[in-house]
Design an enzyme around this catalytic site. Sequence first.
Site, PDB file in Angstrom:
ATOM      1  N   LYS A  96      13.336  10.156  70.426  1.00  0.00           N
ATOM      2  CA  LYS A  96      13.592  10.221  68.985  1.00  0.00           C
ATOM      3  C   LYS A  96      14.892  10.989  68.830  1.00  0.00           C
ATOM      4  O   LYS A  96      14.934  12.207  69.034  1.00  0.00           O
ATOM      5  CB  LYS A  96      12.455  10.921  68.238  1.00  0.00           C
ATOM      6  CG  LYS A  96      12.739  11.030  66.744  1.00  0.00           C
ATOM      7  CD  LYS A  96      11.750  11.893  66.001  1.00  0.00           C
ATOM      8  CE  LYS A  96      12.306  12.211  64.610  1.00  0.00           C
ATOM      9  NZ  LYS A  96      11.470  13.171  63.874  1.00  0.00           N
ATOM     10  N   GLY A 157      10.530  18.196  56.232  1.00  0.00           N
ATOM     11  CA  GLY A 157       9.692  19.308  55.798  1.00  0.00           C
ATOM     12  C   GLY A 157       9.644  19.536  54.302  1.00  0.00           C
ATOM     13  O   GLY A 157       8.959  20.442  53.836  1.00  0.00           O
ATOM     14  N   ALA A 183      10.323  11.619  57.918  1.00  0.00           N
ATOM     15  CA  ALA A 183      10.724  12.786  57.123  1.00  0.00           C
ATOM     16  C   ALA A 183      10.476  12.592  55.632  1.00  0.00           C
ATOM     17  O   ALA A 183      10.830  11.565  55.058  1.00  0.00           O
ATOM     18  CB  ALA A 183      12.185  13.156  57.341  1.00  0.00           C
ATOM     19  N   GLY A 184       9.876  13.606  55.052  1.00  0.00           N
ATOM     20  CA  GLY A 184       9.680  13.628  53.610  1.00  0.00           C
ATOM     21  C   GLY A 184       8.272  13.338  53.148  1.00  0.00           C
ATOM     22  O   GLY A 184       7.934  13.594  51.994  1.00  0.00           O
ATOM     23  N   ALA A 205       4.556  14.757  60.064  1.00  0.00           N
ATOM     24  CA  ALA A 205       4.426  15.994  60.830  1.00  0.00           C
ATOM     25  C   ALA A 205       3.939  17.105  59.902  1.00  0.00           C
ATOM     26  O   ALA A 205       2.750  17.409  59.832  1.00  0.00           O
ATOM     27  CB  ALA A 205       5.755  16.355  61.498  1.00  0.00           C
TER      28      ALA A 205
END
Lengths: 258, 70
Positions: A96, A157, A183-184, A205
């Site tokens: 990644k 995050g 992300a987000g 995550a």
Amino acid sequence: MSDEFLIGERRLASRLILGSGGFRSLDRFSAALAASGSDVVTVALRRVETTEGGLYEAIGAAGCQTLPNTAGCYTARDAVLTAQLGREALETDWVKLEVIGDDRTLLPDAVELLAAAEQLVADGFVVLPYTNDDPILARRLESVGCAAVMPLGSPIGSGLGIRNPHAIALVREAVSVPVVLDAGIGTASDAALAMELGCDAVLAATAIAKADDETMMARAIAEAVSAGRKARLAGRIPKRLYADPSTTDVGTPELSST
Amino acid sequence: MSVNVSINGTSHSLSEDSTLADAASLFGVTPGESGIAAAVNGRVVPRRNWTSTPLGNGAIVEVVRATAGG
């Protein structure tokens, strides 16, 4: 119904990729991983004295594949070396690829990202780049041989969800490799929207790791990914400005006396 | 004789016949361990070569482990 999801030559059962960062403990990570149903988990590489062992073993015990990232790299050179360290440490040629521009936004540096992607593809890596929600850049990343593109919904995050759904839909149209929304994601509905927009998978995550109940959120996001995928395949109705009665006017009784 | 090397950002004085395996052992890490990797002067050294990789004076060593990350 067959609905295969392939990255490179690998067939994946789950369309949810789990990020391993931010969990309160290894046990809570393992429980969330089981609930997520994910079969790919991202990991980072850090100096040994700052880390504890056990994560790699826990991911392996769950039968999952590790996806090493290049988090924290600001240049193509650093990202390439970090990817090579990841390949040696984890015995995988997947990476990644993250090359960020600053530590406040953690937004990708497009120029360095493309340069690193090109070098890593030439070095035999299966490259999954974390990228801006930019269809032109996504096309460039595909053209240098990336196995997927991973556009951001909003900053890492932030939990702000998908700030520009139109751009994500355009990324989907721009490339033929898998699109993984990265992300987000803040909650389940963000993941469902990503899939409804045509993304092939979602990476979550922080949304899971920092939820009050990580295991329940892992399950919720996994179900949202599945629901969003089905909705995408089913084909949503067009949006209309005015109402469209779902009950016919034909045969409506005349009840007024005047 | 000794050599000065940087290992994970800290300066160390090691005997001149020291290898990458010796540097890693400062952290209790062995080449047989899973989830670890090392680089010398910006080049990754496969674990099987750690014991045969000398550290010259001024070598910059990084020893990393897979850990939690998005």
